[in-house]
Design a protein around this motif. Structure first.
Motif, PDB file in Angstrom:
ATOM      1  N   GLY A  30       1.821   2.165   6.654  1.00 36.85           N
ATOM      2  CA  GLY A  30       0.730   1.210   6.620  1.00 36.85           C
ATOM      3  C   GLY A  30       1.273  -0.088   6.056  1.00 36.85           C
ATOM      4  N   LYS A  31       0.897  -1.169   6.666  1.00 36.57           N
ATOM      5  CA  LYS A  31       1.454  -2.472   6.309  1.00 36.57           C
ATOM      6  C   LYS A  31       1.277  -2.821   4.836  1.00 36.57           C
ATOM      7  CE  LYS A  31       1.224  -7.296   7.729  1.00 36.57           C
ATOM      8  NZ  LYS A  31       0.669  -8.234   8.696  1.00 36.57           N
ATOM      9  N   TRP A  32       0.180  -2.409   4.227  1.00 36.74           N
ATOM     10  CA  TRP A  32      -0.154  -2.876   2.884  1.00 36.74           C
ATOM     11  C   TRP A  32       0.078  -1.848   1.779  1.00 36.74           C
ATOM     12  CZ3 TRP A  32      -0.468  -7.810   3.538  1.00 36.74           C
ATOM     13  CH2 TRP A  32      -0.953  -8.316   4.742  1.00 36.74           C
ATOM     14  N   LYS A  33       0.342  -0.607   2.104  1.00 33.74           N
ATOM     15  CA  LYS A  33       0.473   0.421   1.074  1.00 33.74           C
ATOM     16  C   LYS A  33       1.585   0.131   0.063  1.00 33.74           C
ATOM     17  CE  LYS A  33      -1.714   4.238   3.504  1.00 33.74           C
ATOM     18  NZ  LYS A  33      -1.501   5.561   4.100  1.00 33.74           N
ATOM     19  N   PRO A  34       2.769  -0.307   0.494  1.00 32.22           N
ATOM     20  CA  PRO A  34       3.787  -0.622  -0.521  1.00 32.22           C
ATOM     21  C   PRO A  34       3.341  -1.722  -1.482  1.00 32.22           C
ATOM     22  CG  PRO A  34       4.819  -0.320   1.608  1.00 32.22           C
ATOM     23  CD  PRO A  34       3.326  -0.347   1.852  1.00 32.22           C
ATOM     24  N   LEU A  35       2.606  -2.714  -0.983  1.00 26.17           N
ATOM     25  CA  LEU A  35       2.115  -3.772  -1.863  1.00 26.17           C
ATOM     26  C   LEU A  35       1.036  -3.253  -2.807  1.00 26.17           C
ATOM     27  CD1 LEU A  35       2.013  -6.863   0.516  1.00 26.17           C
ATOM     28  CD2 LEU A  35       3.565  -6.450  -1.396  1.00 26.17           C
ATOM     29  N   ILE A  36       0.176  -2.383  -2.324  1.00 26.20           N
ATOM     30  CA  ILE A  36      -0.832  -1.757  -3.185  1.00 26.20           C
ATOM     31  C   ILE A  36      -0.130  -1.037  -4.323  1.00 26.20           C
ATOM     32  CG2 ILE A  36      -2.583   0.066  -3.325  1.00 26.20           C
ATOM     33  CD1 ILE A  36      -3.310  -0.657  -0.369  1.00 26.20           C
ATOM     34  N   LEU A  37       0.894  -0.257  -3.988  1.00 27.03           N
ATOM     35  CA  LEU A  37       1.645   0.473  -5.016  1.00 27.03           C
ATOM     36  C   LEU A  37       2.305  -0.483  -5.999  1.00 27.03           C
ATOM     37  CD1 LEU A  37       3.298   3.199  -2.782  1.00 27.03           C
ATOM     38  CD2 LEU A  37       1.391   3.492  -4.361  1.00 27.03           C
ATOM     39  N   TYR A  38       2.865  -1.556  -5.495  1.00 32.07           N
ATOM     40  CA  TYR A  38       3.526  -2.540  -6.357  1.00 32.07           C
ATOM     41  C   TYR A  38       2.542  -3.118  -7.375  1.00 32.07           C
ATOM     42  CZ  TYR A  38       5.637  -6.899  -7.888  1.00 32.07           C
ATOM     43  OH  TYR A  38       6.099  -7.931  -8.651  1.00 32.07           O
ATOM     44  N   PHE A  39       1.383  -3.551  -6.907  1.00 27.92           N
ATOM     45  CA  PHE A  39       0.424  -4.177  -7.809  1.00 27.92           C
ATOM     46  C   PHE A  39      -0.225  -3.166  -8.757  1.00 27.92           C
ATOM     47  CE2 PHE A  39       0.668  -7.570  -4.579  1.00 27.92           C
ATOM     48  CZ  PHE A  39       1.095  -8.586  -5.432  1.00 27.92           C
ATOM     49  N   LEU A  40      -0.366  -1.929  -8.338  1.00 28.45           N
ATOM     50  CA  LEU A  40      -0.914  -0.915  -9.237  1.00 28.45           C
ATOM     51  C   LEU A  40       0.118  -0.427 -10.244  1.00 28.45           C
ATOM     52  CD1 LEU A  40      -3.241   1.194  -6.922  1.00 28.45           C
ATOM     53  CD2 LEU A  40      -3.871  -0.560  -8.594  1.00 28.45           C
ATOM     54  N   LEU A  41       1.398  -0.575  -9.942  1.00 32.57           N
ATOM     55  CA  LEU A  41       2.432  -0.185 -10.899  1.00 32.57           C
ATOM     56  C   LEU A  41       2.375  -1.088 -12.133  1.00 32.57           C
ATOM     57  CD1 LEU A  41       4.801   1.672 -11.562  1.00 32.57           C
ATOM     58  CD2 LEU A  41       6.302   0.050 -10.407  1.00 32.57           C
TER      59      LEU A  41
END
Length: 129
Positions: A30-41
Motif C-alpha cells: 500500500g502506498k501509504w503504509k510505510p509512512l503511517i508506520l514512520y509517523f506512528l514510530l
C-alpha cells in the motif's frame, strides 16, 4: 550474496510466503503504509495528525490502510468514546519492530534524496517526449 541465503531463505517460512521479504511486503503493501508506520514510530497520533503528516493521501485510503494495519496486528486503535470523538493510533510491539526495520530505508532515502530528485526529474522529462 545469494538471495536464497540468510533470514529470507524460502525453506524457513510458512507455505503462504515465498520468503520473509514476501511476508513483510504483504503487510506493508500500500502506498501509504510505510509512512503511517514512520509517523506512528515517533509517537501515537490522532487521525488528523496523520492526515496532515501524510500529504496527498485521501481520507478513504488512509482509513482503509489504518484498518488493514489494525487487522494485521501492526496498529492499535484506541477510541476514547468522547464527544467530540477522540481516537488515537499507536504501534503494537509487532508494529514497532516492523517500523524499526524500515528505518534503514528511510536513512537511504535521506542520504540519496538529491540524486533521486534528479533521476525522477530526468525520468519525467523522458515521459513528456
Amino acid at each position: 550474496m545469494s538471495m536464497s541465503a540468510g533470514p529470507c531463505s524460502a525453506g524457513t517460512v510458512a507455505p503462504n510466503f515465498t520468503c520473509g521479504l514476501d511476508a513483510t511486503l504483504k503487510v506493508i503493501a500500500g502506498k501509504w503504509k510505510p509512512l503511517i508506520l514512520y509517523f506512528l514510530l515517533q509517537d501515537p497520533n490522532r487521525y488528523g495528525a496523520l492526515k496532515r503528516a501524510i500529504r496527498d493521501v485521501s481520507d478513504k485510503v488512509l482509513i482503509q490502510q489504518l484498518k488493514e494495519l489494525e487487522a494485521d496486528g501492526i496498529v492499535l486503535r484506541t477510541d476514547y468514546k468522547e464527544v467530540p470523538p477522540r481516537v488515537d493510533y499507536a504501534l503494537t510491539p509487532l508494529g514497532q519492530s516492523l517500523a524499526q526495520a524500515l528505518e534503514p530505508l528511510c536513512n537511504w532515502g535521506t542520504e540519496n534524496m538529491a540524486v533521486m530528485q534528479k533521476l525522477f526529474a530526468e525520468r519525467d522529462s523522458w515521459r513528456r517526449r
